[in-house]
Write an enzyme that holds these catalytic residues in place. Structure first.
Site, PDB file in Angstrom:
ATOM      1  N   ASP A 175       0.897  -1.204   0.016  1.00 52.18           N
ATOM      2  CA  ASP A 175       0.045  -0.057   0.072  1.00 52.18           C
ATOM      3  C   ASP A 175       0.924   1.208   0.170  1.00 52.18           C
ATOM      4  O   ASP A 175       0.613   2.276  -0.530  1.00 52.18           O
ATOM      5  CB  ASP A 175      -0.908  -0.120   1.133  1.00 52.18           C
ATOM      6  CG  ASP A 175      -1.613  -1.272   0.945  1.00 52.18           C
ATOM      7  OD1 ASP A 175      -2.215  -1.632   0.210  1.00 52.18           O
ATOM      8  OD2 ASP A 175      -2.003  -1.825   2.386  1.00 52.18           O
ATOM      9  N   HIS A 202      -5.713  -3.753   5.377  1.00 58.17           N
ATOM     10  CA  HIS A 202      -5.368  -4.119   3.754  1.00 58.17           C
ATOM     11  C   HIS A 202      -6.508  -4.618   3.103  1.00 58.17           C
ATOM     12  O   HIS A 202      -6.430  -5.715   2.767  1.00 58.17           O
ATOM     13  CB  HIS A 202      -3.989  -5.129   3.797  1.00 58.17           C
ATOM     14  CG  HIS A 202      -3.631  -5.231   2.428  1.00 58.17           C
ATOM     15  ND1 HIS A 202      -3.032  -4.309   1.748  1.00 58.17           N
ATOM     16  CD2 HIS A 202      -3.941  -6.295   1.839  1.00 58.17           C
ATOM     17  CE1 HIS A 202      -2.869  -4.893   0.494  1.00 58.17           C
ATOM     18  NE2 HIS A 202      -3.387  -6.066   0.256  1.00 58.17           N
TER      19      HIS A 202
HETATM   20  P1  NAD Z   1      -0.430 -18.136  -6.017  1.00 53.86           P
HETATM   21  O1  NAD Z   1      -1.728 -19.035  -6.327  1.00 53.86           O
HETATM   22  O2  NAD Z   1       0.223 -17.812  -7.236  1.00 53.86           O
HETATM   23  O3  NAD Z   1       0.528 -18.700  -5.134  1.00 53.86           O
HETATM   24  C1  NAD Z   1       0.177 -19.261  -3.840  1.00 53.86           C
HETATM   25  C2  NAD Z   1       0.953 -20.335  -3.699  1.00 53.86           C
HETATM   26  O4  NAD Z   1       0.507 -20.823  -2.218  1.00 53.86           O
HETATM   27  C3  NAD Z   1       0.834 -21.597  -4.619  1.00 53.86           C
HETATM   28  O5  NAD Z   1       2.254 -21.969  -5.062  1.00 53.86           O
HETATM   29  C4  NAD Z   1       0.319 -22.639  -3.862  1.00 53.86           C
HETATM   30  O6  NAD Z   1       0.733 -23.948  -4.090  1.00 53.86           O
HETATM   31  C5  NAD Z   1       1.085 -22.300  -2.470  1.00 53.86           C
HETATM   32  N1  NAD Z   1       0.096 -22.917  -1.471  1.00 53.86           N
HETATM   33  C6  NAD Z   1      -1.438 -23.229  -1.309  1.00 53.86           C
HETATM   34  N2  NAD Z   1      -1.568 -23.846  -0.099  1.00 53.86           N
HETATM   35  C7  NAD Z   1      -0.350 -24.096   0.475  1.00 53.86           C
HETATM   36  C8  NAD Z   1      -0.054 -24.607   1.948  1.00 53.86           C
HETATM   37  N3  NAD Z   1      -1.025 -24.992   2.472  1.00 53.86           N
HETATM   38  N4  NAD Z   1       1.066 -24.724   2.216  1.00 53.86           N
HETATM   39  C9  NAD Z   1       2.214 -23.887   1.484  1.00 53.86           C
HETATM   40  N5  NAD Z   1       1.732 -23.416   0.394  1.00 53.86           N
HETATM   41  C10 NAD Z   1       0.593 -23.233  -0.184  1.00 53.86           C
HETATM   42  O7  NAD Z   1      -0.934 -16.859  -5.272  1.00 53.86           O
HETATM   43  P2  NAD Z   1      -0.090 -15.385  -5.116  1.00 53.86           P
HETATM   44  O8  NAD Z   1      -0.541 -14.399  -6.331  1.00 53.86           O
HETATM   45  O9  NAD Z   1       1.375 -15.616  -4.700  1.00 53.86           O
HETATM   46  O10 NAD Z   1      -0.708 -14.764  -3.732  1.00 53.86           O
HETATM   47  C11 NAD Z   1      -0.828 -15.457  -2.602  1.00 53.86           C
HETATM   48  C12 NAD Z   1      -1.548 -14.698  -1.520  1.00 53.86           C
HETATM   49  O11 NAD Z   1      -0.927 -13.388  -1.255  1.00 53.86           O
HETATM   50  C13 NAD Z   1      -2.979 -14.651  -2.022  1.00 53.86           C
HETATM   51  O12 NAD Z   1      -3.774 -14.866  -0.990  1.00 53.86           O
HETATM   52  C14 NAD Z   1      -2.915 -13.003  -2.101  1.00 53.86           C
HETATM   53  O13 NAD Z   1      -4.353 -12.539  -2.137  1.00 53.86           O
HETATM   54  C15 NAD Z   1      -2.017 -12.596  -1.287  1.00 53.86           C
HETATM   55  N6  NAD Z   1      -1.530 -11.141  -1.579  1.00 53.86           N
HETATM   56  C16 NAD Z   1      -1.197 -10.294  -0.533  1.00 53.86           C
HETATM   57  C17 NAD Z   1      -0.904  -9.233  -0.954  1.00 53.86           C
HETATM   58  C18 NAD Z   1      -0.439  -8.004   0.316  1.00 53.86           C
HETATM   59  O14 NAD Z   1      -0.210  -7.048   0.161  1.00 53.86           O
HETATM   60  N7  NAD Z   1      -0.573  -8.426   1.578  1.00 53.86           N
HETATM   61  C19 NAD Z   1      -0.460  -8.658  -2.033  1.00 53.86           C
HETATM   62  C20 NAD Z   1      -0.720  -9.470  -2.954  1.00 53.86           C
HETATM   63  C21 NAD Z   1      -1.240 -10.888  -2.928  1.00 53.86           C
HETATM   64  C1  LMR Z   2      -2.929  -6.291  -3.592  1.00 57.11           C
HETATM   65  O1  LMR Z   2      -3.252  -5.191  -2.698  1.00 57.11           O
HETATM   66  O2  LMR Z   2      -2.707  -6.171  -4.616  1.00 57.11           O
HETATM   67  C2  LMR Z   2      -3.195  -7.603  -3.110  1.00 57.11           C
HETATM   68  O3  LMR Z   2      -3.815  -7.725  -1.582  1.00 57.11           O
HETATM   69  C3  LMR Z   2      -4.031  -8.537  -3.821  1.00 57.11           C
HETATM   70  C4  LMR Z   2      -5.351  -8.151  -4.041  1.00 57.11           C
HETATM   71  O4  LMR Z   2      -6.212  -9.137  -4.044  1.00 57.11           O
HETATM   72  O5  LMR Z   2      -5.779  -7.139  -4.363  1.00 57.11           O
END
Ligand code: NAD
Ligand code: LMR
Length: 341
Positions: A175, A202
């Site tokens: 953010d 968030h």
């Molecule tokens: P993705 O699907 O590309 O990757 C997620 C990974 O988690 C996959 O490789 C999957 O195999 C793994 N996974 C699933 N269950 C698991 C478990 N029990 N143990 C270990 N690994 C496991 O998704 P992504 O784009 O990498 O996003 C991941 C998460 O991060 C999502 O929930 C997304 O919303 C979040 N996110 C948060 C922010 C933030 O600002 N905090 C920003 C972007 C994304």
């Molecule tokens: C973001 O802010 O990009 C992440 O929290 C992923 C989303 O779901 O938007």
């Protein structure tokens, strides 16, 4: 031949020490390391000299990611684990920092709260393992919905009597990264100089940019549009990715920055390191809000000082007023899930 449990790919077998007298390199585990965030994040962490051991865990594909990264000529040893043969236990045992991007991302039309059903259980299980095998680690939780996954993690640690609020962080760095980029686009400045404070949580309205505290001024319409863009920046990426996921590369950048700050404070003993993060906080405890994101000074034990929100404009106070009930609902949902499951 690889054993799937552990792929040890460089010859560094003990903790490495940097040239600085106080600096000691760390073991960092990434859970969800083969995913959209996990892979670029692990790449960026492989470049971090404060890391002597980068330990990658995912339910699939981690040995390949670890093998690939291990050929990069930086000092961290890289190991990859999948669930077989106690992989999670081995991945996190002895970790100083555990970074958690495990879980499903959004598709267009979804809110972060729509991910709760799937991600709550994933996070609860990972938290239970952390409580057992890495009870002293500093925990950086990326998995959405952060407003609920941080409370879930907290409750799981409490169940095992290993909860220390100074060591549990919801990663809200993206953010701030977005806010400084968007402001610099408008004002044609160097983004590194646009330090913007963002507080709250968030997701959507819980993301509260405090633009009155930055050195730039904005016309009313500009301010509203910018505030909306910071609050809903995640949606821009989800829409553009058209069903293939949400922010991964900018998130990896943000999480690498947060992890580096944590390591500099915790492992390297540097002072005055401040990052925004969603932590157990008293700032709005009187409104029944247990967790809140604000600027936090990091120290050797994690959270050292939670900075107050500071002076806000009437508009920002309205934004905070709108954020609090939603935040409370998200936090309570996480706590309820963790208590009942
Ligand atoms: P993705 O699907 O590309 O990757 C997620 C990974 O988690 C996959 O490789 C999957 O195999 C793994 N996974 C699933 N269950 C698991 C478990 N029990 N143990 C270990 N690994 C496991 O998704 P992504 O784009 O990498 O996003 C991941 C998460 O991060 C999502 O929930 C997304 O919303 C979040 N996110 C948060 C922010 C933030 O600002 N905090 C920003 C972007 C994304
Ligand atoms: C973001 O802010 O990009 C992440 O929290 C992923 C989303 O779901 O938007």
């Amino acid at each position: 031949m690889f054993t799937l449990r552990q792929v040890t790919l460089t010859s560094i077998t003990k903790r490495a020490f940097s040239s600085s007298a106080v600096s000691q390199a760390a073991k960092v585990a990434v859970l969800g390391a083969a995913g959209g965030i996990g892979q670029p994040l692990s790449l960026l962490l492989k470049k971090n000299n404060l890391i002597s051991h980068l330990s990658l865990y995912d339910i699939v594909n981690t040995p390949g990611v670890a093998a690939d990264l291990s050929h990069i000529n930086t000092k961290a040893k890289v190991t990859g684990y999948v669930p077989d043969n106690d992989g999670l236990k081995h991945a996190i045992t002895g970790a100083d920092v555990v970074v958690i991007p495990a879980g499903v991302p959004r598709k267009p039309g979804m809110t972060r709260d729509d991910l709760f059903l799937t991600n709550a259980g994933i996070v609860r299980d990972l938290a239970t393992a952390v409580a057992q095998y890495a009870p002293k680690a500093h925990l950086a939780i990326i998995s959405n919905p952060v407003n609920s996954t941080v409370p879930i993690f907290t409750e799981a640690l409490k169940k095992h009597n290993v909860y220390d609020p100074r060591r549990v962080f919801g990663v809200t760095t993206l953010d701030i990264v977005r806010a400084s980029r968007f402001v610099s686009e408008l004002k044609d400045t160097d983004p590194a100089e646009a330090k913007i404070t963002v507080v709250g949580g968030h997701s959507g309205v819980t993301i509260v940019p405090l633009l009155s505290q930055c050195p730039f001024s904005f016309a009313e319409e500009e301010l509203k549009a910018l505030t909306y863009r910071i609050q809903f920046g995640g949606d821009e990426v989800v829409k553009a990715k058209a069903g293939t996921g949400s922010a991964t590369l900018s998130m990896a950048y943000a999480a690498a920055r947060f992890t580096d700050s944590l390591l500099r404070a915790v492992v390297n003993g540097e002072e005055g390191i401040i990052e925004p993060t969603f932590v157990k906080s008293d700032l709005y405890a009187s409104d029944g809000i247990e967790f809140f994101a604000s600027n936090v000074e990091l120290g050797p034990d994690g959270v050292k000082k939670i900075h107050p929100v500071g002076k806000v404009s009437d508009y920002e106070q309205e934004l905070i007023n709108a954020a609090l009930p939603e935040l409370k609902k998200n936090i309570e949902k996480g706590i309820k899930f963790a208590k009942e499951n």
